[in-house]
Design an enzyme around this catalytic site. Structure first.
Site, PDB file in Angstrom:
ATOM      1  N   LYS A 145      -6.947   1.508  -3.833  1.00  0.00           N
ATOM      2  CA  LYS A 145      -6.627   0.800  -2.587  1.00  0.00           C
ATOM      3  C   LYS A 145      -6.740   1.750  -1.392  1.00  0.00           C
ATOM      4  CE  LYS A 145      -5.124  -2.199   0.428  1.00  0.00           C
ATOM      5  NZ  LYS A 145      -3.925  -2.990   0.528  1.00  0.00           N
ATOM      6  N   LYS A 180      -0.337   2.506   9.819  1.00  0.00           N
ATOM      7  CA  LYS A 180       0.415   2.602   8.564  1.00  0.00           C
ATOM      8  C   LYS A 180      -0.511   2.964   7.398  1.00  0.00           C
ATOM      9  CE  LYS A 180       1.532  -1.268   6.366  1.00  0.00           C
ATOM     10  NZ  LYS A 180       1.009  -1.083   4.981  1.00  0.00           N
ATOM     11  N   THR A 214       0.859  -1.180   0.000  1.00  0.00           N
ATOM     12  CA  THR A 214       0.000   0.000   0.000  1.00  0.00           C
ATOM     13  C   THR A 214       0.897   1.233   0.000  1.00  0.00           C
ATOM     14  OG1 THR A 214      -1.770  -1.139   1.179  1.00  0.00           O
ATOM     15  CG2 THR A 214      -1.776   1.259   1.273  1.00  0.00           C
TER      16      THR A 214
END
Lengths: 297, 297
Positions: free
Chosen positions: A171, A239, A95
């Site tokens: 995403k 994160k 990601t």
């Protein structure tokens, strides 16, 4: 015969590498943790150090943690791109910010290596069963070259167009939603407990009501059963939502609900829940109001 | 033959009253707006002012806006409870605090009138098609007496036990979730637009991913089609999430994600979007970052 390397054998990457191997390809697995590498070789992974076999590879699946690791693997001191043959493809699934993905694609392009911006959704269960969703963007040649790998790891491949970055953008949108929907489930189930709604009643009724979500239905059993064995860790969210908030700030975009959610995950990690399943965010709420969750106390 | 009055003929109550009428019951409809009352009589609603017919009623369905209106109808200067026969039932569907529902049940009990704490979920579409979910709590006699009404308006009745308040608690939990899931959909779709993800791509892909929710799938077409005709208004949410936050504060419960969401709905109402469909929260996000949504500009 396709020759494939999966770099990053964590909870996602190991399952994906195993799927690739199961599909009959020559499959190498690499990780900074040598134990993971030897476990994968024990399952039938191909032998050979990365610098020795890099030029033989058709596909490199990158399932590392973040942008920094992605860049190190591709273009660091032992960067793989310089060693790969022309026309081979990088399938990058960490990601990362869309801008970063575009930059990686540009630099691969300069080296004659194809790049597919291809983050995944579906978690550890999807990875271990070859049923991930891939949000992919890149040139048609990159899609074509990556096909054997995608067929092995994914149930669905969303084609987001020719420009890398679009996969990472989708995403980020999905992670924003999944993170908030998960976190608010833990807010709601503990709020309900303060009003006499048991976790069992919550799990029985809410999935049939307008308040339900995919994340709610997937994660609420952990809370009801008091089992926080990590399928997906709390630590993933500071994160991933951190990346979302970085992208949002760069775009001048105010995202107050995501911001509040990120703070909750940070606080949960701060009180030592980082390595528990992400449904353990409920423990932060419970602690803040003196509730005892199922399986506690 | 069951004699039923529905009090409150707004977007929810009118549809519910029509379902009750369609089920063959003698059905009165009352509202502070005389136009709504005459529209309902035009459809076959029974004649007669409330004070004249109150003692004939078996069931009173209360579909008013809030706790204040509920208390006025039940126990105000012309309060209906004092005029109803013993054993008749109040089915109270406004979103209220659980403590308030318990108080109303106690006062009805003193007057010999049954009380069912019965908030609903399913929106205007559910109300107009008799497919609501009812989150009901009250004594077995109250459930029994309310049966003809519940059968007419609801697809599902969740029995949350004998103590009034439990229905309202579950409704508050559901509203918390639905409000946040809706709001974060608008945050995510506009965030995506800043990264090149079109609303159409969002609607195509996210429903198949972990980020999806019931509210997302229900409301995203409004944004994609640029049609904010109110099915459920922005103005509902400051009220309903305000109730949730009041209950939470009384319980000493910190609900930061709901709090952030409430602020967004308040801001949307503040810039004049209160009477638009709640998916119009996207307009607040779009305005804050200079985006043009479908159907605008």
């Amino acid at each position: 015969m396709t020759r494939i390397a999966v770099i990053g054998l964590g909870s996602m990457g190991f399952g994906m590498a195993r799927q690739v191997l199961g599909a009959g390809h020559v499959t190498h697995g690499f990780d900074i943790n040598p134990d993971a590498e030897s476990r994968f070789r024990d399952e039938g992974g191909a032998e050979g150090a990365l610098p020795e076999i890099a030029q033989t590879l058709d596909i490199v699946g990158l399932v590392v943690l973040n942008a920094e690791q992605t860049e190190t693997v591709l273009f660091g001191p032992d960067g793989i791109v310089g060693q790969m043959r022309k026309g081979a493809v990088i399938v990058a699934s960490a990601t990362v910010a869309p801008d970063f993905a575009r930059e990686m694609a540009r630099r691969c392009d300069e080296a004659g290596v194809l790049y597919l911006d291809a983050p995944v959704s579906g978690g550890v269960v999807g990875a271990s069963s070859g049923t991930l969703s891939v949000m992919a963007a890149g040139r048609a040649e990159a899609f074509e070259a990556a096909r054997p790998y995608l067929d092995a790891v994914a149930k669905r491949v969303f084609d987001l167009g020719a420009e890398s970055g679009a996969g990472s953008a989708m995403k980020a949108v999905n992670q924003l939603l999944a993170g908030v929907n998960l976190a608010v489930m833990t807010e709601a189930i503990t709020f309900g407990m303060t009003q006499g709604v048991s976790p069992e009643k919550f799990m029985e009724i809410i999935p049939q009501c307008a308040g339900t979500s995919w994340m709610l239905e997937d994660r609420v059993p952990q809370i009801v059963n008091g089992d926080y064995t990590a399928k997906s860790m709390i630590n993933i969210w500071p994160k991933d939502l951190g990346i979302v908030m970085d992208i949002a700030r760069s775009a001048g975009f105010s995202a107050p609900i995501t911001a509040a959610t990120l703070q909750q995950f940070l606080a949960a990690a701060g009180i030592g829940l980082g390595h528990e399943d992400d449904a353990a965010l409920a423990k932060l709420y419970a602690r803040n109001v003196g509730l005892t969750l199922p399986g506690e106390g």
